[in-house]
Motif scaffolding. Structure first.
Motif, mmCIF file in Angstrom:
data_model
loop_
_atom_site.group_PDB
_atom_site.id
_atom_site.type_symbol
_atom_site.label_atom_id
_atom_site.label_comp_id
_atom_site.label_asym_id
_atom_site.label_seq_id
_atom_site.Cartn_x
_atom_site.Cartn_y
_atom_site.Cartn_z
ATOM 1 N N UNK A 83 0.837 -1.201 0.000
ATOM 2 C CA UNK A 83 0.000 0.000 0.000
ATOM 3 C C UNK A 83 0.876 1.257 0.000
ATOM 4 N N UNK A 84 1.962 1.227 0.739
ATOM 5 C CA UNK A 84 2.893 2.366 0.742
ATOM 6 C C UNK A 84 3.460 2.628 -0.633
ATOM 7 N N UNK A 85 3.829 1.565 -1.351
ATOM 8 C CA UNK A 85 4.341 1.724 -2.715
ATOM 9 C C UNK A 85 3.278 2.329 -3.627
ATOM 10 N N UNK A 86 2.027 1.872 -3.491
ATOM 11 C CA UNK A 86 0.945 2.433 -4.304
ATOM 12 C C UNK A 86 0.770 3.921 -4.036
ATOM 13 N N UNK A 87 0.772 4.283 -2.773
ATOM 14 C CA UNK A 87 0.603 5.693 -2.411
ATOM 15 C C UNK A 87 1.781 6.533 -2.887
ATOM 16 N N UNK A 88 2.999 5.998 -2.763
ATOM 17 C CA UNK A 88 4.175 6.718 -3.239
ATOM 18 C C UNK A 88 4.055 6.999 -4.732
ATOM 19 N N UNK A 89 3.634 5.999 -5.497
ATOM 20 C CA UNK A 89 3.464 6.176 -6.946
ATOM 21 C C UNK A 89 2.429 7.252 -7.246
ATOM 22 N N UNK A 90 1.338 7.256 -6.498
ATOM 23 C CA UNK A 90 0.295 8.252 -6.712
ATOM 24 C C UNK A 90 0.787 9.657 -6.356
ATOM 25 N N UNK A 91 1.556 9.767 -5.284
ATOM 26 C CA UNK A 91 2.077 11.078 -4.886
ATOM 27 C C UNK A 91 3.079 11.608 -5.911
ATOM 28 N N UNK A 92 3.893 10.721 -6.465
ATOM 29 C CA UNK A 92 4.838 11.133 -7.503
ATOM 30 C C UNK A 92 4.073 11.612 -8.730
ATOM 31 N N UNK A 93 3.024 10.884 -9.107
ATOM 32 C CA UNK A 93 2.210 11.293 -10.259
ATOM 33 C C UNK A 93 1.561 12.645 -10.007
ATOM 34 N N UNK A 94 1.054 12.853 -8.813
ATOM 35 C CA UNK A 94 0.434 14.134 -8.476
ATOM 36 C C UNK A 94 1.472 15.259 -8.512
ATOM 37 N N UNK A 95 2.635 15.001 -7.952
ATOM 38 C CA UNK A 95 3.714 16.004 -7.948
ATOM 39 C C UNK A 95 4.078 16.375 -9.380
ATOM 40 N N UNK A 96 4.256 15.385 -10.241
ATOM 41 C CA UNK A 96 4.598 15.660 -11.641
ATOM 42 C C UNK A 96 3.494 16.447 -12.328
ATOM 43 N N UNK A 97 2.268 16.118 -12.061
ATOM 44 C CA UNK A 97 1.118 16.797 -12.649
ATOM 45 C C UNK A 97 1.099 18.273 -12.245
ATOM 46 N N UNK A 98 1.291 18.515 -10.957
ATOM 47 C CA UNK A 98 1.270 19.892 -10.449
ATOM 48 C C UNK A 98 2.456 20.678 -11.000
ATOM 49 N N UNK A 99 3.634 20.060 -11.027
ATOM 50 C CA UNK A 99 4.825 20.754 -11.512
ATOM 51 C C UNK A 99 4.718 21.114 -12.989
#
Length: 108
Positions: A83-99
């Motif tokens: 679950x931590x890996x899934x959340x990390x992937x989602x946070x990275x995707x969100x960060x890239x999207x915002x940036x």
């Protein structure tokens, strides 16, 4: 490693684990907690044993079931990691999207 999703994916098996949380039980004691047949309960017990979540011992004519705490702890840790890996992937995707300005573009 046990397939915790298979083991916990059924409400009857989750209820069996809750019963065993209170202490070791005979097959008869487990069956008496349900309104389904003994063979059906036995199939659920077999799945939990196949996954290493519970263990069985024989004392005389009785089969005694108990939680395998080490296996449960390992499965819990594995699930947390997954679950931590899934959340990390989602946070990275969100960060890239915002940036990339994705959020700003949608407001315009």
């Amino acid at each position: 490693m046990p397939d915790v999703y298979r083991a916990l994916g059924d409400s009857t098996r989750r209820r069996i684990l809750s019963i065993l949380k209170q202490g070791n039980k005979t097959q008869k004691e487990i069956v008496e907690s349900f309104e389904i047949s003994q063979p059906a309960i036995k199939k659920h017990l077999d799945i939990l044993m196949e996954e290493g979540i519970i263990s069985e011992s024989v004392k005389g004519k009785y089969r005694i079931y108990s939680l395998n705490l080490n296996s449960l702890q390992n499965a819990y840790n594995e699930m947390l990691h997954y679950i931590g890996d899934l959340l990390d992937d989602q946070l990275v995707s969100l960060k890239n999207y915002v940036e990339k300005g994705g959020f700003k573009d949608e407001q315009d």
